[in-house]
Structures are given as structure tokens and as C-alpha cells.
Design an enzyme around this catalytic site. Structure first.
Site, PDB file in Angstrom:
ATOM      1  N   SER A  40       3.825  -0.697  -1.896  1.00  0.00           N
ATOM      2  CA  SER A  40       4.545   0.494  -2.389  1.00  0.00           C
ATOM      3  C   SER A  40       6.035   0.349  -2.101  1.00  0.00           C
ATOM      4  CB  SER A  40       4.014   1.749  -1.704  1.00  0.00           C
ATOM      5  OG  SER A  40       2.616   1.821  -1.848  1.00  0.00           O
ATOM      6  N   ARG A  41       6.352  -0.362  -1.030  1.00  0.00           N
ATOM      7  CA  ARG A  41       7.761  -0.536  -0.654  1.00  0.00           C
ATOM      8  C   ARG A  41       8.525  -1.409  -1.655  1.00  0.00           C
ATOM      9  NH1 ARG A  41       5.615   0.017   4.651  1.00  0.00           N
ATOM     10  NH2 ARG A  41       6.808   1.574   5.790  1.00  0.00           N
ATOM     11  N   GLY A  63      -0.378   6.584  -0.972  1.00  0.00           N
ATOM     12  CA  GLY A  63       0.089   6.866  -2.336  1.00  0.00           C
ATOM     13  C   GLY A  63       1.047   5.816  -2.859  1.00  0.00           C
ATOM     14  N   GLN A 123       2.738   7.498  11.916  1.00  0.00           N
ATOM     15  CA  GLN A 123       2.773   6.035  11.995  1.00  0.00           C
ATOM     16  C   GLN A 123       4.141   5.457  11.644  1.00  0.00           C
ATOM     17  OE1 GLN A 123      -0.353   5.663   8.890  1.00  0.00           O
ATOM     18  NE2 GLN A 123       0.783   3.865   8.215  1.00  0.00           N
ATOM     19  N   ASP A 176      -2.523  -5.705   5.315  1.00  0.00           N
ATOM     20  CA  ASP A 176      -2.195  -5.174   6.640  1.00  0.00           C
ATOM     21  C   ASP A 176      -3.213  -5.748   7.621  1.00  0.00           C
ATOM     22  OD1 ASP A 176      -0.021  -3.053   6.017  1.00  0.00           O
ATOM     23  OD2 ASP A 176      -1.554  -2.739   4.504  1.00  0.00           O
ATOM     24  N   HIS A 232      -3.955  -1.299  -4.324  1.00  0.00           N
ATOM     25  CA  HIS A 232      -4.775  -0.132  -3.966  1.00  0.00           C
ATOM     26  C   HIS A 232      -5.964   0.001  -4.927  1.00  0.00           C
ATOM     27  CE1 HIS A 232      -0.681   1.392  -2.543  1.00  0.00           C
ATOM     28  NE2 HIS A 232      -1.404   1.485  -1.444  1.00  0.00           N
ATOM     29  N   GLY A 247      -7.070  -3.079   3.128  1.00  0.00           N
ATOM     30  CA  GLY A 247      -6.523  -4.315   2.593  1.00  0.00           C
ATOM     31  C   GLY A 247      -6.111  -5.277   3.702  1.00  0.00           C
TER      32      GLY A 247
HETATM   33  P1  AMP Z   1      -0.888   1.986   2.133  1.00  0.00           P
HETATM   34  O1  AMP Z   1      -0.833   2.995   1.028  1.00  0.00           O
HETATM   35  O2  AMP Z   1       0.248   1.035   2.144  1.00  0.00           O
HETATM   36  O3  AMP Z   1      -1.178   2.626   3.466  1.00  0.00           O
HETATM   37  O4  AMP Z   1      -2.147   1.086   1.807  1.00  0.00           O
HETATM   38  C1  AMP Z   1      -3.421   1.641   1.636  1.00  0.00           C
HETATM   39  C2  AMP Z   1      -4.436   0.537   1.673  1.00  0.00           C
HETATM   40  O5  AMP Z   1      -4.166  -0.380   0.610  1.00  0.00           O
HETATM   41  C3  AMP Z   1      -4.371  -0.265   2.981  1.00  0.00           C
HETATM   42  O6  AMP Z   1      -5.686  -0.584   3.391  1.00  0.00           O
HETATM   43  C4  AMP Z   1      -3.609  -1.487   2.578  1.00  0.00           C
HETATM   44  O7  AMP Z   1      -3.900  -2.622   3.355  1.00  0.00           O
HETATM   45  C5  AMP Z   1      -4.091  -1.672   1.139  1.00  0.00           C
HETATM   46  N1  AMP Z   1      -3.133  -2.488   0.390  1.00  0.00           N
HETATM   47  C6  AMP Z   1      -1.797  -2.328   0.306  1.00  0.00           C
HETATM   48  N2  AMP Z   1      -1.232  -3.302  -0.427  1.00  0.00           N
HETATM   49  C7  AMP Z   1      -2.247  -4.124  -0.817  1.00  0.00           C
HETATM   50  C8  AMP Z   1      -2.326  -5.318  -1.583  1.00  0.00           C
HETATM   51  N3  AMP Z   1      -1.236  -5.883  -2.097  1.00  0.00           N
HETATM   52  N4  AMP Z   1      -3.536  -5.884  -1.776  1.00  0.00           N
HETATM   53  C9  AMP Z   1      -4.664  -5.308  -1.248  1.00  0.00           C
HETATM   54  N5  AMP Z   1      -4.653  -4.188  -0.521  1.00  0.00           N
HETATM   55  C10 AMP Z   1      -3.470  -3.596  -0.292  1.00  0.00           C
END
Ligand code: AMP
Length: 279
Positions: free
Chosen positions: A187-188, A31, A61, A151, A37, A148
């Protein structure tokens, strides 16, 4: 937009689609959605008949409870944002739905790729990732899932878990979306002050500096120079590693065809990660 909070209601919604042999694309998230995203969701929409986006802040995690507490949560804004780009199914479960009492998960052997970089500084993190992704894959049973490259190590872990569990799911890795100044979207970033957002640019500058050294220096030399360069900024470095992108082994004297630099650092109280595939 359809928002489901239980596995039963989600499965009921997906059953008729699956019967009709519609393909399901899946984008797991925690989220606080941003353009990064949304790029994953757009790609999933273009390649699947139906897209499921999960929004679940996964406690297993996080190895730092403060980080978990402070993680931004904004379900309604996320749903509105998803609404603005297309028709998707949102799965926003509780912890009990994802981790039922009869959960059969046992830790998966990740062949060491979970012990380096993120794994070294966040012990147990990748077992948490594997656990949640395995459970979500079992619930959603998608044809393809989108992750993404922001990560980078996570993508390697997901590919391995998919192989080990024999999930018939295609893993699709998508490029990192950045702000115009180069800061990787995260998100951070919501927790950074204006000043810290500026300070954080040292991350992408350092990654690019390594790229510029590749033609004339060994990975070991480039790393040393880059650590010095980074230390002139305001961030506190956790690790900077130049690795083979396939097996995540550190490179010392020779560049590989597929070399990647990965970096994690604290900007104030906020931990940021980024990486660059070196060409
Ligand atoms: P998260 O909500 O941070 O767990 O991210 C969810 C998905 O979005 C993961 O597969 C991340 O690698 C991807 N993601 C997060 N930030 C980015 C970004 N800046 N560009 C592309 N994908 C991203």
C-alpha cells in the site's frame, strides 16, 4: 456487499453462519488494497464458507505519527475491489470498537522475536500488531486466518501469539505478490513517485544478489557484499539480515536449510520492507 463497522453487527451477521457450522476465513488488512491483499482473499474464499476482511488502520502499530497520518485510506475503492472478486464480509471498525474501554490486553512475551529487525527499528510495533490481531481474532473468531509472507517477521509473531493465547485458528502464510519488475506490492507504493519506484528495485536486486552468492559465500560474506551493492543505489538502508526463518536468529558462518534474507530501507520518505526465502 456487507460492510459492518461495529463488533455487535458483525457478530450478529456471523452468528447464524457459525451455528450452521460454516467455516470462517479471516484476512486482516489496513486497506488500500492491491493484488497482494486480493491473493489472500482469493485463497481464503477457496478454503472457507465465509470470508471476513477487516480494514482497519491500526494506530498502535505505528511508531511514527507521520506514517500513520499519511497511510492511504480509501474504503469505498477497497469495497469495490473486493466486490469484483467475490462475496466477502467487510469489517471496517472505528478505533473504539477495536479497543474498548474494558480491553484486558497486557503485553505478551514474544521471546525476543519482536526485538530484532522490524522490532529494533520500530520499537513497540509488534506489541501493537499482537494487540490488534488478538482483539480482531476475539471479535471474528475465524477458523483460519491468512497473512502475507511479505511481512515475514509478522507471520512468526502471529504464529507465536496464536499458540500463546491458544486460539483454535489455523494460520496460513501466503507468498508475496510482486509487480512484473519485482517490486513487492505494498500500500505504501502509492506514495512513491515513478522515479522512486525505479530506485526501489535495488531492494529485490539485492535480495536476488544474496541468493546468487549463497553457493560460494558464507552468510556473513554475502551480507557484506550485498550491503556494498545496495549502497550504490539511492535508498537508505535500515537493516539487511540473513536469518534462520524459524527463530529469526542471524546467520554468520553457516547457511541453514531455511535461510531468509530480510531488508528494510527508506525510498525517499517511504519505508519499504521485503524478504526472500533462499533456496
Ligand atoms: P497490510 O494491509 O499491509 O497490513 O497487509 C495486510 C495483509 O496483506 C498482511 O498479511 C500482509 O502481509 C499482506 N500483504 C501485503 N502485501 C502483500 C503482498 N505484496 N503479497 C502478499 N501479501 C501481502
Amino acid at each position: 456487499m456487507n460492510v459492518f463497522t461495529t463488533r455487535k453487527s458483525l457478530n450478529e451477521a456471523l452468528a447464524s453462519l457459525k451455528e450452521a457450522k460454516k467455516s470462517v476465513g479471516f484476512v486482516p488488512t489496513m486497506g488500500a488494497l492491491h493484488e497482494g491483499h486480493l491473493a489472500l482473499v482469493k485463497r481464503a474464499l477457496s478454503e472457507s464458507d465465509t470470508v471476513v476482511v477487516s480494514i482497519f488502520v491500526n494506530p498502535t502499530q505505528f511508531n511514527n505519527m507521520q506514517d500513520l497520518d499519511k497511510y492511504p485510506r480509501m474504503l469505498q475503492a477497497d469495497v469495490d475491489l473486493l466486490n469484483s472478486i467475490g462475496e466477502v464480509i467487510v469489517f471496517a471498525p472505528t478505533v473504539e470498537e477495536v479497543y474498548p474501554e474494558n480491553d484486558t490486553y497486557t503485553p505478551l512475551d514474544l521471546e525476543g522475536i519482536d526485538n530484532v529487525m522490524e522490532g529494533e527499528f520500530r520499537p513497540g510495533h509488534f506489541q501493537g500488531v499482537v494487540h490488534v490481531v488478538r482483539n480482531l481474532f476475539q471479535i471474528v473468531q475465524p477458523n483460519q486466518a491468512y497473512f502475507g509472507l511479505k511481512d515475514f517477521q509478522q507471520v512468526a509473531v502471529i504464529r507465536l501469539l496464536t499458540k500463546k493465547y491458544n486460539f483454535p485458528i489455523q494460520i496460513i502464510a501466503c507468498p508475496t505478490l510482486r509487480e512484473t519488475n519485482g517490486l513487492a506490492m505494498s500500500s505504501r507504493n502509492l506514495r512513491l513517485t515513478e522515479k522512486e519506484r525505479e530506485d526501489a528495485l535495488i531492494i529485490i536486486q539485492t535480495l536476488k544478489y544474496i541468493q546468487s552468492l549463497k553457493a560460494t559465500k558464507t552468510p556473513k560474506e554475502a551480507k557484506e557484499l550485498a550491503m556494498e551493492y545496495f549502497s550504490n543505489g539511492k535508498l537508505r538502508l535500515e537493516y539487511l539480515e540473513i536469518v534462520n526463518g524459524a527463530n529469526l536468529k542471524s546467520l554468520d558462518n553457516e547457511w541453514d536449510e531455511y535461510s531468509v534474507v530480510c531488508l528494510a530501507a527508506f525510498c525517499g520518505a517511504v519505508r519499504l520492507i521485503d524478504n526472500l526465502e533462499l533456496v
